[in-house]
Design a protein around this motif. Structure first.
Motif, short mmCIF file in Angstrom:
data_model
loop_
_atom_site.label_atom_id
_atom_site.label_comp_id
_atom_site.label_asym_id
_atom_site.label_seq_id
_atom_site.Cartn_x
_atom_site.Cartn_y
_atom_site.Cartn_z
N GLU A 169 -9.34 -33.74 -26.53
CA GLU A 169 -10.61 -35.87 -26.87
C GLU A 169 -11.44 -36.63 -26.46
N LYS A 170 -12.72 -35.05 -26.45
CA LYS A 170 -13.48 -35.19 -25.97
C LYS A 170 -14.61 -34.21 -26.62
N GLY A 171 -14.49 -33.06 -27.47
CA GLY A 171 -15.07 -32.73 -28.40
C GLY A 171 -15.77 -31.45 -27.28
N LEU A 172 -17.61 -30.78 -28.02
CA LEU A 172 -17.26 -29.21 -27.21
C LEU A 172 -18.22 -29.39 -26.12
N GLU A 173 -17.73 -28.26 -25.60
CA GLU A 173 -19.17 -28.05 -24.50
C GLU A 173 -19.54 -26.27 -25.33
N ILE A 174 -21.11 -26.29 -25.18
CA ILE A 174 -21.77 -25.38 -25.42
C ILE A 174 -22.62 -24.71 -24.38
N PHE A 175 -22.59 -24.17 -23.73
CA PHE A 175 -23.50 -23.53 -22.80
C PHE A 175 -24.42 -22.65 -23.34
N LEU A 176 -26.13 -23.01 -23.39
CA LEU A 176 -27.35 -22.21 -24.10
C LEU A 176 -28.07 -21.65 -22.60
N PRO A 177 -27.72 -20.46 -23.60
CA PRO A 177 -28.42 -19.64 -21.82
C PRO A 177 -29.84 -19.73 -21.76
N ARG A 178 -30.88 -20.13 -22.74
CA ARG A 178 -32.25 -20.25 -22.48
C ARG A 178 -32.12 -21.09 -23.92
N SER A 179 -33.92 -21.77 -23.96
CA SER A 179 -33.99 -22.39 -24.92
C SER A 179 -35.44 -22.88 -24.30
N LYS A 180 -36.32 -23.22 -25.87
CA LYS A 180 -37.79 -22.91 -25.55
C LYS A 180 -38.35 -24.43 -24.34
N THR A 181 -37.76 -25.17 -24.08
CA THR A 181 -38.04 -26.04 -22.88
C THR A 181 -37.98 -25.17 -21.77
N ASP A 182 -36.52 -24.58 -21.49
CA ASP A 182 -36.16 -24.07 -20.28
C ASP A 182 -36.66 -23.12 -19.66
N ARG A 183 -38.37 -22.79 -18.87
CA ARG A 183 -38.90 -22.35 -18.59
C ARG A 183 -37.95 -21.20 -17.95
N SER A 184 -37.59 -21.82 -16.67
CA SER A 184 -36.74 -20.99 -15.66
C SER A 184 -35.50 -19.92 -15.97
N ALA A 185 -36.05 -20.43 -17.33
CA ALA A 185 -33.87 -19.83 -17.86
C ALA A 185 -32.61 -20.26 -17.30
N GLN A 186 -32.29 -21.02 -16.82
CA GLN A 186 -31.31 -21.38 -16.34
C GLN A 186 -30.16 -21.73 -16.71
N GLY A 187 -30.16 -21.57 -18.00
CA GLY A 187 -29.71 -22.48 -19.67
C GLY A 187 -28.98 -24.23 -18.81
N ARG A 188 -28.67 -24.71 -19.62
CA ARG A 188 -27.90 -25.49 -19.66
C ARG A 188 -26.55 -25.60 -20.60
N VAL A 189 -25.56 -26.76 -20.11
CA VAL A 189 -24.79 -27.03 -21.33
C VAL A 189 -24.61 -28.08 -21.69
N VAL A 190 -24.58 -28.38 -23.38
CA VAL A 190 -24.41 -29.50 -23.59
C VAL A 190 -22.82 -29.64 -24.49
N ARG A 191 -23.02 -31.17 -24.29
CA ARG A 191 -21.75 -31.81 -25.14
C ARG A 191 -21.64 -32.74 -26.80
N VAL A 192 -21.13 -31.70 -27.70
CA VAL A 192 -20.87 -32.01 -28.59
C VAL A 192 -19.72 -32.96 -28.74
N PRO A 193 -20.00 -34.17 -29.54
CA PRO A 193 -19.01 -35.66 -28.89
C PRO A 193 -17.91 -35.23 -30.91
N ALA A 194 -16.90 -35.56 -30.02
CA ALA A 194 -15.31 -35.55 -31.17
C ALA A 194 -15.76 -37.30 -32.33
N LEU A 195 -15.93 -37.39 -33.14
CA LEU A 195 -16.06 -38.51 -34.14
C LEU A 195 -15.59 -38.95 -34.98
N LEU A 196 -15.07 -40.37 -35.76
CA LEU A 196 -14.28 -39.59 -37.18
C LEU A 196 -14.89 -39.72 -38.42
N GLN A 197 -15.53 -39.26 -38.10
CA GLN A 197 -16.36 -39.24 -39.70
C GLN A 197 -16.96 -38.00 -38.82
N LEU A 198 -18.27 -37.86 -40.25
CA LEU A 198 -18.98 -36.55 -40.07
C LEU A 198 -19.15 -36.07 -38.91
#
Length: 316
Positions: free
Chosen positions: A167-196
């Protein structure tokens, strides 16, 4: 015998960065005819030679490659000399360059692409390999848009690092990214929507491909076999361009890997998101970077951005 620390030194630099540095050295030596180790004077001459034809950002990237080579080999870095810095500053003054930005994929065009995916998928002539490719690409578009992902972030997602929150969506752990200089990673949430809906697209893709582990967006060959490796970030650009072309979107060749990111930023701007909220959602640390992604002709930009960031009036 290989030094055990070499593996970790190698991992400290992104593969794309290593390729850029190798290309810079090849250009300096093979194309221009320079010698290594270089002197400050030869680097300055190299910059002056290509100043009229290469963008300032390209020249800076070439300098970074030369600097990395000299540092790795234990030689003094000629790119840091006052002479080279002064030449680079002069090039910036005499050859101003407008940064080319990706064309944002608007929400209505995203809807148009997704509708085209669905239409082809309903066709009886849609083969198994074609179906796999379309379902994957649909998930790539929707997750990429609603999370404003770059192509390299999309290609780093592993199925093991994705979880569905009911009932909420997805949680994705990104181990690293361009702006993550310390390479700690971050968790991002992807919403569930009625369309698209990116969550429905994700579930359809995982079910269709029977994914259990490995990259979320693997390559697919002509026989419908999934690769053990993820798509290359450059392949994401091709997918975006080709999909938009087939969906009948004008000027599809102007889209790039940043079009999904710019499209979301422009959409959030029309929805009157506070600029600080947008930066936190996308992961931007620098306000100048964030503002590059927002359509400058939007009247909301000049009002809400100042309100969100307490920017001083330009006339003060």
């Amino acid at each position: 015998m290989t030094n055990p620390t070499d593996r970790y030194i190698h991992a400290a630099t992104r593969e794309n960065t290593r390729k850029s540095y190798r290309a810079a050295i090849e250009h300096y030596e093979s194309v221009w005819g320079g010698y290594l180790p270089a002197t400050a004077d030869s680097v300055a001459q190299y910059l002056a030679h290509y100043a009229p034809t290469l963008a300032i950002n390209t020249l800076k990237l070439r300098l970074a490659g030369l600097a990395a080579w000299h540092n790795d080999q234990g030689f003094p870095d000629p790119t840091k000399s006052p002479h080279v810095k002064k030449v680079l500053k002069g090039i910036t003054e005499l050859h101003p360059h407008t940064e080319t930005q990706a064309k944002p994929l608007k929400l209505e065009d995203l809807n148009r692409v997704v509708s085209w995916f669905d239409e082809v998928l309903r066709s009886e002539l849609c083969t198994r390999p074609r179906r796999l490719t379309l379902v994957r690409n649909k998930a790539l578009f929707l997750i990429g848009f609603w999370r404003a992902f770059r192509s390299d972030e999309l290609t780093r997602i592993n199925i093991e690092n994705v979880s569905v929150v009911p009932e909420k969506g997805l949680e994705i752990f990104l181990p690293r990214s361009k702006t993550d200089r310390s390479a700690q990673g971050r968790v991002v949430r992807v919403p569930a929507l009625l369309q698209l809906c990116p969550v429905s697209a994700y579930l359809d893709w995982v079910s269709e491909a029977q994914l259990r582990e490995g990259p979320l967006f693997p390559g697919i060959n002509r026989w419908g076999h999934l690769s053990e490796k993820s798509l290359h970030p450059a392949s994401v650009i091709t997918i975006i361009k080709q999909s938009c072309t087939l969906a009948g979107i004008p000027d599809a060749d102007e889209y790039s890997s940043h079009s999904l990111r710019r499209g979301f930023a422009s959409w959030s701007n029309t929805q009157q998101w506070d600029i600080k909220a947008l930066m936190e959602y996308v992961g931007w640390k620098d306000v100048k970077t964030a503002l590059k992604y927002i359509e400058a002709d939007d009247p909301f930009l000049s009002q809400n951005n100042k309100r969100g960031l307490n920017l001083p009036d330009s006339n003060m």
